[in-house]
Design an enzyme around this catalytic site. Structure first.
Site, PDB file in Angstrom:
ATOM      1  N   HIS A   1      -4.747  68.928  37.577  1.00 48.24           N
ATOM      2  CA  HIS A   1      -3.603  69.518  36.886  1.00 48.24           C
ATOM      3  C   HIS A   1      -2.462  68.531  36.949  1.00 48.24           C
ATOM      4  CE1 HIS A   1      -0.419  72.388  35.901  1.00 48.24           C
ATOM      5  NE2 HIS A   1      -1.382  73.119  35.352  1.00 48.24           N
TER       6      HIS A   1
ATOM      7  N   ASP B   1      -8.193  77.652  34.996  1.00 44.64           N
ATOM      8  CA  ASP B   1      -9.257  77.756  34.001  1.00 44.64           C
ATOM      9  C   ASP B   1     -10.651  77.679  34.590  1.00 44.64           C
ATOM     10  OD1 ASP B   1      -7.592  78.017  31.818  1.00 44.64           O
ATOM     11  OD2 ASP B   1      -7.181  75.871  31.832  1.00 44.64           O
TER      12      ASP B   1
HETATM   13  N1  ACO Z   1     -12.460  65.097  36.645  1.00 45.42           N
HETATM   14  C1  ACO Z   1     -12.571  63.811  37.077  1.00 45.42           C
HETATM   15  N2  ACO Z   1     -11.522  62.993  37.237  1.00 45.42           N
HETATM   16  C2  ACO Z   1     -10.303  63.461  36.940  1.00 45.42           C
HETATM   17  C3  ACO Z   1     -10.100  64.776  36.473  1.00 45.42           C
HETATM   18  C4  ACO Z   1     -11.231  65.601  36.342  1.00 45.42           C
HETATM   19  N3  ACO Z   1     -11.115  66.846  35.902  1.00 45.42           N
HETATM   20  N4  ACO Z   1      -8.788  64.985  36.266  1.00 45.42           N
HETATM   21  C5  ACO Z   1      -8.166  63.827  36.569  1.00 45.42           C
HETATM   22  N5  ACO Z   1      -9.083  62.911  36.980  1.00 45.42           N
HETATM   23  C6  ACO Z   1      -8.774  61.550  37.457  1.00 45.42           C
HETATM   24  C7  ACO Z   1      -8.434  60.637  36.277  1.00 45.42           C
HETATM   25  O1  ACO Z   1      -9.582  59.961  35.794  1.00 45.42           O
HETATM   26  C8  ACO Z   1      -7.439  59.698  36.893  1.00 45.42           C
HETATM   27  O2  ACO Z   1      -8.143  58.732  37.621  1.00 45.42           O
HETATM   28  P1  ACO Z   1      -7.551  57.230  37.758  1.00 45.42           P
HETATM   29  O3  ACO Z   1      -6.242  57.371  38.488  1.00 45.42           O
HETATM   30  O4  ACO Z   1      -8.604  56.510  38.533  1.00 45.42           O
HETATM   31  O5  ACO Z   1      -7.374  56.717  36.350  1.00 45.42           O
HETATM   32  C9  ACO Z   1      -6.678  60.568  37.891  1.00 45.42           C
HETATM   33  O6  ACO Z   1      -7.602  61.629  38.249  1.00 45.42           O
HETATM   34  C10 ACO Z   1      -5.402  61.188  37.345  1.00 45.42           C
HETATM   35  O7  ACO Z   1      -5.709  61.832  36.129  1.00 45.42           O
HETATM   36  P2  ACO Z   1      -4.726  61.908  34.880  1.00 45.42           P
HETATM   37  O8  ACO Z   1      -5.482  62.282  33.653  1.00 45.42           O
HETATM   38  O9  ACO Z   1      -3.903  60.651  34.811  1.00 45.42           O
HETATM   39  O10 ACO Z   1      -3.775  63.095  35.335  1.00 45.42           O
HETATM   40  P3  ACO Z   1      -2.902  63.970  34.393  1.00 45.42           P
HETATM   41  O11 ACO Z   1      -1.888  64.619  35.268  1.00 45.42           O
HETATM   42  O12 ACO Z   1      -2.389  63.191  33.232  1.00 45.42           O
HETATM   43  O13 ACO Z   1      -3.967  65.029  33.808  1.00 45.42           O
HETATM   44  C11 ACO Z   1      -5.267  66.955  33.376  1.00 45.42           C
HETATM   45  C12 ACO Z   1      -4.070  66.343  34.156  1.00 45.42           C
HETATM   46  C13 ACO Z   1      -5.133  66.650  31.868  1.00 45.42           C
HETATM   47  C14 ACO Z   1      -5.244  68.470  33.546  1.00 45.42           C
HETATM   48  C15 ACO Z   1      -6.585  66.353  33.928  1.00 45.42           C
HETATM   49  O14 ACO Z   1      -6.699  66.634  35.310  1.00 45.42           O
HETATM   50  C16 ACO Z   1      -7.825  66.857  33.180  1.00 45.42           C
HETATM   51  O15 ACO Z   1      -8.182  66.300  32.130  1.00 45.42           O
HETATM   52  N6  ACO Z   1      -8.501  67.921  33.728  1.00 45.42           N
HETATM   53  C17 ACO Z   1      -9.615  68.536  33.051  1.00 45.42           C
HETATM   54  C18 ACO Z   1      -9.081  69.451  31.940  1.00 45.42           C
HETATM   55  C19 ACO Z   1      -8.474  70.722  32.490  1.00 45.42           C
HETATM   56  O16 ACO Z   1      -9.040  71.389  33.348  1.00 45.42           O
HETATM   57  N7  ACO Z   1      -7.309  71.108  31.911  1.00 45.42           N
HETATM   58  C20 ACO Z   1      -6.627  72.353  32.276  1.00 45.42           C
HETATM   59  C21 ACO Z   1      -5.224  72.117  32.733  1.00 45.42           C
HETATM   60  S1  ACO Z   1      -4.561  73.624  33.293  1.00 45.42           S
HETATM   61  C22 ACO Z   1      -4.007  74.407  31.955  1.00 45.42           C
HETATM   62  O17 ACO Z   1      -3.747  73.861  30.908  1.00 45.42           O
HETATM   63  C23 ACO Z   1      -3.786  75.850  32.080  1.00 45.42           C
END
Ligand code: ACO
Length: 428
Positions: A306, A363
């Site tokens: 998140h 979620d």
């Molecule tokens: N699985 C594996 N790796 C992940 C995940 C995941 N679900 N989420 C983040 N990471 C990793 C990224 O690859 C990144 O790695 P790096 O630093 O080596 O490049 C690091 O963790 C940080 O991730 P970001 O995408 O930069 O973090 P951000 O805060 O921008 O993204 C997000 C948050 C979009 C929710 C992300 O965690 C994601 O895509 N999760 C899956 C989708 C999801 O569940 N969304 C629901 C959000 S809650 C809602 O809307 C109610």
């Protein structure tokens, strides 16, 4: 003058930038005069360090896993309150008295019907249209029906529009579902609760009476509470940005719905359930965890991570408990729930997820429970939109009533070509 931050920029100019303090949470550096004083902008794609507004609605401490609405912890609201009560709280700053709650619930129930003309919009969609496509269209179309309350500078007009949106959303979402399964629309029954009415409009048919199951009603109401508001997330910021130009509230909420649809936001519960189905059985989990960790594989664990929570999402805690309660009371089970629990356990003991502070978000479990209640995956985000509407309208109202409100207009770091002369087609 209070505390300030010093910045040296723009030809060694030293600036004192005021530091503003809220009631709780990080202070902010007020950079409103930065451009005028230095000729520079700040650069913050994705708004990771930028507060775009003042708000007194919702507070999140992502490191501690805290979520408060008007100061009340989400766990307490989910346990003891109702969606109508939380809606009143978000709109009016305080929890309602008994009379205020019954007046508010009655007002909302009086607005549940849709204009008959609006019903004909549904027939214009293909039967396989995604409910979110229908929601965007139909909610946007509400703008054309309520010219009597279109003055957004008038608090009374804003109040009526807010009530209409909260009240009509369940009817719009249920009709989107009915259209997709080819069943007749079920009209609202205002003797039922907000949530009971929604369940009846979704799952009832005119051919037989529909009994609202109180356990399902309570679980659904709790899901609505958990999704009611979440501070300045992408869809709420979209609503604020759209509303900052003075656009009407129905158009603004339609914009919020469009933003919510994306898989990184509201679409994640659909994606999380699809992922759990793809994983299937617990023995396949290690393979998917390995994929999620692989930099060369775009796969992510949906429902994990998140932008704000770097700890367990407090809504996920309630959601997991609710799944258990519903399964126990309905005496059903779902192997996907076992897969989800095991996936959570394995991911939370894996250094990759620990180091990156990736925890289950709301979620992760919501898809399992919605599916058990009987919703197809395509309806999940529509339910989220239904519940979030109250947060959107509360935030929109807060923004319009703010005397410092300005049109939202971010700046950019331009990286395109510098000025050049146009070449006629024959010379290129
Ligand atoms: N699985 C594996 N790796 C992940 C995940 C995941 N679900 N989420 C983040 N990471 C990793 C990224 O690859 C990144 O790695 P790096 O630093 O080596 O490049 C690091 O963790 C940080 O991730 P970001 O995408 O930069 O973090 P951000 O805060 O921008 O993204 C997000 C948050 C979009 C929710 C992300 O965690 C994601 O895509 N999760 C899956 C989708 C999801 O569940 N969304 C629901 C959000 S809650 C809602 O809307 C109610």
């Amino acid at each position: 003058m209070g505390e300030s931050a010093k910045l040296v920029a723009g030809g060694n100019k030293e600036l004192d930038l005021p530091i503003l303090t809220g009631t709780v949470g990080p202070d902010v550096i007020d950079i409103r005069k930065l451009y005028a004083q230095t000729g520079m902008f700040t650069f913050d794609p994705g708004f990771t360090s930028t507060a775009a507004c003042e708000s007194a609605l919702t507070y999140i401490d992502g490191d501690e896993g805290v979520l408060l609405h008007r100061g009340y912890p989400i766990g307490q609201l989910a346990e003891h309150s109702s969606f109508m009560e939380v809606s009143y709280l978000l709109l009016n700053n305080e929890l309602p008295s008994k009379t205020e709650l019954s007046d508010f619930s009655r007002t909302i129930s009086r607005h549940t019907m849709l204009h008959e003309q609006l019903m004909s919009f549904y027939g214009g969609f293909r039967r396989d249209a995604h409910p979110m496509a229908i929601m965007c269209g139909v909610v946007g179309a509400l703008s054309a029906f309520y010219h009597d309350s279109s003055d957004i500078a008038d608090p009374q007009h804003r109040k009526i529009s807010s009530h209409r949106l909260i009240a009509k959303m369940p009817t719009i979402a249920a009709a989107a579902y009915k259209y997709s399964v080819g069943q007749p629309f079920v009209y609202p029954d205002n003797s039922l609760s907000y949530t009971g009415n929604f369940l009846r409009m979704t799952f009832g048919v005119p051919a037989e009476p529909y009994e609202v199951n109180p356990i399902v009603e309570r679980a659904m109401d709790r899901i609505f509470i958990l999704h009611a508001d979440h501070e300045q997330n992408a869809s709420t910021s979209t609503v604020r940005l759209a509303g900052s130009s003075g656009a009407n509230p129905f158009a603004c909420i339609a914009a919020g719905i469009a933003c919510l649809w994306g898989p990184a936001h509201g679409g994640a519960n659909e994606a999380a359930l699809n992922m759990l189905k793809e994983i299937g059985t617990p023995d396949k989990i290690p393979h998917y965890i390995a994929r999620a960790k692989d930099k060369n594989d775009p796969f992510r664990l949906m429902g994990f991570g998140h932008r704000v929570y770097k700890n367990y999402d407090p809504r996920a805690t309630v959601m997991q408990k609710t799944v258990r309660e519903v399964f126990d009371s309905l005496k059903v089970s779902d192997p996907l729930f076992e897969t989800a629990l095991r996936l959570e356990e394995l991911a939370l003991s894996d250094p990759y997820f620990i180091e990156k502070k990736l925890f289950p978000n709301v979620d992760f479990y919501s898809g399992i429970i919605l599916s058990a209640i009987g919703f197809p995956t395509t309806m999940f985000t529509a339910l989220f939109a239904l519940a979030r509407t109250v947060g959107w309208v509360a935030q929109w109202n807060e923004m319009i009533s703010d005397p410092n409100q300005k049109i939202g207009r971010p700046r950019q770091l331009y990286t395109g070509p510098t000025e050049r002369d146009y070449l006629p087609l024959g010379k290129r």
